[in-house]
Design a protein around this motif. Structure first.
Motif, short mmCIF file in Angstrom:
data_model
loop_
_atom_site.label_atom_id
_atom_site.label_comp_id
_atom_site.label_asym_id
_atom_site.label_seq_id
_atom_site.Cartn_x
_atom_site.Cartn_y
_atom_site.Cartn_z
N GLY A 50 0.85 -1.10 0.09
CA GLY A 50 0.02 0.00 0.00
C GLY A 50 1.04 1.22 -0.11
O GLY A 50 0.46 2.22 -0.71
N ILE A 51 1.88 1.32 0.66
CA ILE A 51 2.85 2.39 0.85
C ILE A 51 3.64 2.72 -0.75
O ILE A 51 3.64 3.85 -1.13
CB ILE A 51 3.92 2.13 1.91
CG1 ILE A 51 3.26 2.14 3.23
CG2 ILE A 51 5.09 3.39 1.74
CD1 ILE A 51 4.15 1.89 4.50
N ILE A 52 4.05 1.29 -1.00
CA ILE A 52 4.55 1.66 -2.56
C ILE A 52 3.71 2.16 -3.52
O ILE A 52 4.11 3.10 -4.32
CB ILE A 52 5.09 0.20 -2.77
CG1 ILE A 52 6.25 -0.17 -2.01
CG2 ILE A 52 5.69 0.23 -4.41
CD1 ILE A 52 6.80 -1.56 -2.24
N ALA A 53 2.27 1.43 -3.56
CA ALA A 53 1.50 1.88 -4.53
C ALA A 53 1.07 3.42 -4.43
O ALA A 53 0.93 4.04 -5.35
CB ALA A 53 0.28 0.98 -4.54
N GLY A 54 0.76 3.74 -2.96
CA GLY A 54 0.40 5.11 -2.91
C GLY A 54 1.28 6.46 -3.03
O GLY A 54 0.97 7.20 -3.62
N PHE A 55 2.43 5.89 -2.80
CA PHE A 55 3.70 6.97 -2.96
C PHE A 55 4.24 6.89 -4.39
O PHE A 55 4.64 8.08 -4.80
CB PHE A 55 4.79 6.69 -1.87
CG PHE A 55 5.85 7.73 -1.67
CD1 PHE A 55 5.63 8.82 -1.12
CD2 PHE A 55 6.93 7.42 -2.65
CE1 PHE A 55 6.70 9.93 -0.97
CE2 PHE A 55 7.85 8.66 -2.39
CZ PHE A 55 7.76 9.83 -1.58
N LEU A 90 -3.26 -14.87 2.48
CA LEU A 90 -3.16 -14.80 1.04
C LEU A 90 -4.28 -13.64 0.47
O LEU A 90 -4.08 -13.10 -0.26
CB LEU A 90 -2.93 -15.96 0.33
CG LEU A 90 -2.91 -16.02 -1.17
CD1 LEU A 90 -1.81 -15.34 -1.79
CD2 LEU A 90 -3.06 -17.35 -1.80
N PHE A 91 -5.43 -14.13 1.17
CA PHE A 91 -6.70 -13.43 0.87
C PHE A 91 -6.99 -12.30 1.84
O PHE A 91 -8.12 -11.56 1.45
CB PHE A 91 -7.87 -14.39 0.83
CG PHE A 91 -7.81 -15.28 -0.30
CD1 PHE A 91 -8.08 -15.13 -1.46
CD2 PHE A 91 -7.32 -16.68 0.12
CE1 PHE A 91 -7.68 -16.04 -2.58
CE2 PHE A 91 -7.13 -17.62 -0.80
CZ PHE A 91 -7.52 -17.33 -2.40
N GLY A 92 -6.10 -11.81 2.64
CA GLY A 92 -6.39 -10.66 3.61
C GLY A 92 -5.52 -9.57 3.33
O GLY A 92 -6.06 -8.49 3.83
N TRP A 93 -4.54 -9.45 2.56
CA TRP A 93 -3.70 -8.50 2.47
C TRP A 93 -4.22 -7.42 1.61
O TRP A 93 -3.99 -6.20 1.58
CB TRP A 93 -2.19 -8.78 1.97
CG TRP A 93 -2.15 -9.43 0.56
CD1 TRP A 93 -2.14 -10.81 0.27
CD2 TRP A 93 -2.06 -8.70 -0.74
NE1 TRP A 93 -2.21 -10.63 -1.21
CE2 TRP A 93 -2.07 -9.57 -1.77
CE3 TRP A 93 -2.01 -7.29 -0.96
CZ2 TRP A 93 -1.89 -9.09 -3.14
CZ3 TRP A 93 -2.00 -6.94 -2.25
CH2 TRP A 93 -1.76 -7.76 -3.31
N PRO A 94 -5.05 -7.85 0.45
CA PRO A 94 -5.59 -6.93 -0.33
C PRO A 94 -6.30 -5.57 0.25
O PRO A 94 -6.31 -4.39 0.05
CB PRO A 94 -6.46 -7.49 -1.33
CG PRO A 94 -5.94 -8.92 -1.25
CD PRO A 94 -5.64 -9.10 0.16
N GLY A 95 -7.25 -5.99 1.12
CA GLY A 95 -8.04 -4.89 1.97
C GLY A 95 -7.09 -4.08 2.68
O GLY A 95 -7.38 -2.91 2.91
N VAL A 96 -6.26 -4.60 3.29
CA VAL A 96 -5.25 -3.71 4.17
C VAL A 96 -4.09 -2.78 3.02
O VAL A 96 -4.26 -1.56 3.46
CB VAL A 96 -4.29 -4.32 5.08
CG1 VAL A 96 -3.24 -3.74 5.57
CG2 VAL A 96 -4.89 -5.56 6.07
N ALA A 97 -4.00 -3.47 1.92
CA ALA A 97 -3.31 -2.68 0.98
C ALA A 97 -4.01 -1.34 0.34
O ALA A 97 -3.46 -0.36 0.39
CB ALA A 97 -2.93 -3.32 -0.16
N ARG A 98 -5.40 -1.47 0.37
CA ARG A 98 -6.22 -0.46 -0.03
C ARG A 98 -6.37 0.60 0.81
O ARG A 98 -6.43 1.83 0.42
CB ARG A 98 -7.78 -1.14 -0.37
CG ARG A 98 -7.75 -1.79 -1.83
CD ARG A 98 -9.21 -2.25 -2.23
NE ARG A 98 -9.33 -2.41 -3.87
CZ ARG A 98 -10.20 -2.85 -4.23
NH1 ARG A 98 -11.56 -3.10 -3.66
NH2 ARG A 98 -10.49 -3.21 -5.54
N ILE A 99 -6.79 0.21 2.08
CA ILE A 99 -6.48 1.11 3.08
C ILE A 99 -5.55 2.04 3.53
O ILE A 99 -5.53 3.34 3.46
CB ILE A 99 -7.24 0.47 4.53
CG1 ILE A 99 -8.45 -0.12 4.56
CG2 ILE A 99 -6.93 1.42 5.64
CD1 ILE A 99 -8.81 -0.76 5.82
#
Length: 338
Positions: A143-148, A208-217
């Motif tokens: 999420g940090i890499i994508a957002g920054f 494996l299926f839980g990290w996408p929600g955290v990354a979006r937030i």
């Protein structure tokens, strides 16, 4: 004369703070952390949830030591406490409750329910905590890499998130359970029926299926943080990407990460119970809240106490974690009303 009178009046004005002269501690402002703690402590419901969660963690940590000391005995059979004529139901009232077995005994086997539920807290906490930490670590970094960074990197991570969320997690977990657990058994010490490979497989799939929600937030939070002055200053000073990610951005994300942690934990505790009901996860005789509940479903009417105990405990833990997460969110963001 007029100037002198005004000076005298200004000198005689009382201190509006009421603090003695030279006492600066009462005039000092509170930090945002202390203000958040004060708001959280004033929320009685959140404080009750915090105490329940703390007791749950303490009980889960102490269970293995109590088993070694002989205080808890989750595996010994006491079939003399069951009645074969009634299909193996416990003798006595309320599922065989007695001073030696405060929550009764398990039908058919006669194992102590209190010991199995208490010891099961350890494995349920280990699975939920491991999966939560992995999900948050992976999701926060991406999420940090994508957002920054933005650009094609943001697009690539975004499509990976969409692809992961498009898979039916439960169906994939059931379909790959045999292969996945056997693979974990080859990597980790143990066999197909041991708790370590089974627990590791559940942790892997949940993460494996839980990290996408955290990354979006986290990505949404980073889009706001990256526009602040201290980030611009670090960029102008030539800070590396690693320093920008983990020294400048990450310390400003602890509040949403803490809230995400308290809201993800109960979801994974419930998921472990659901997966145990589907016969995926740690197998008996090793107890978890999930497989104890699964064993009790067949006796929901004949032995209601045995069914009620793990179900009520799971409900209390999940509700307490959710209330704790809501309280932390309100305390860390005073503009949010419950």
């Amino acid at each position: 004369m007029t100037v002198q009178a005004s000076n005298l009046e200004s000198e005689q004005l009382p201190d509006p703070s009421g603090a003695p002269e030279g006492d600066v501690s009462k005039l000092a402002g509170k930090s945002p952390t202390r203000l958040a703690i004060g708001r959280f402590r004033r929320d009685k419901l959140s404080m009750i949830a915090f105490v329940v969660v703390a007791l749950y963690i303490l009980a889960a940590i102490s269970a293995p030591f109590l088993v070694k000391m002989g205080v808890l005995d989750p595996t010994t059979f006491h079939q003399e406490l069951t009645d074969p004529a009634s299909g193996g139901l416990p003798t006595g009232k309320l599922g065989g409750i007695s001073w030696d077995h405060p929550l009764g005994v398990e039908p058919q086997t006669g194992r102590d329910v209190l010991s199995r539920v208490w010891y099961g807290l350890t494995f349920s906490l280990a699975i939920a905590l491991s999966a939560t930490l992995i999900s948050i670590c992976v999701g926060a970094v991406l999420g940090i890499i994508a957002g920054f960074t933005g650009g094609w990197v943001d697009s690539f991570i975004g499509r990976a998130i969409d692809l992961t969320l498009s898979f039916p997690a439960t169906l994939m977990l059931l379909a790959l359970s045999s292969i996945g657990i056997q693979l974990m058994a080859d990597i980790l010490p143990g066999t197909f029926s041991d708790p370590l490979p089974n627990g590791a497989y559940v942790v892997f799939v949940l993460a494996l299926f839980g990290w996408p929600g955290v990354a979006r937030i986290i990505r949404g939070q980073v889009l706001s943080v990256r526009e602040r002055e201290f980030v611009d200053a670090a960029v102008l000073l030539g800070a590396s990407r690693r320093r920008l990610y983990f020294k400048e951005i990450l310390p400003n994300l602890w509040a949403p990460l803490l809230v995400v942690f308290t809201l993800t934990m109960p979801a994974y505790i419930s998921a472990e119970a659901a997966l145990s009901y589907l016969n995926v996860g740690i197998k008996p005789p090793t107890p978890t809240l999930g497989n104890v509940l699964r064993s009790s479903i067949n006796y929901s009417s004949a032995d209601f106490v045995f069914f009620f105990t793990p179900a009520f405990l799971i409900m209390i833990i999940v509700v307490s974690f959710n209330l704790l997460g809501d309280g932390l969110r309100d305390a860390l963001d005073p503009k949010t009303n419950r």
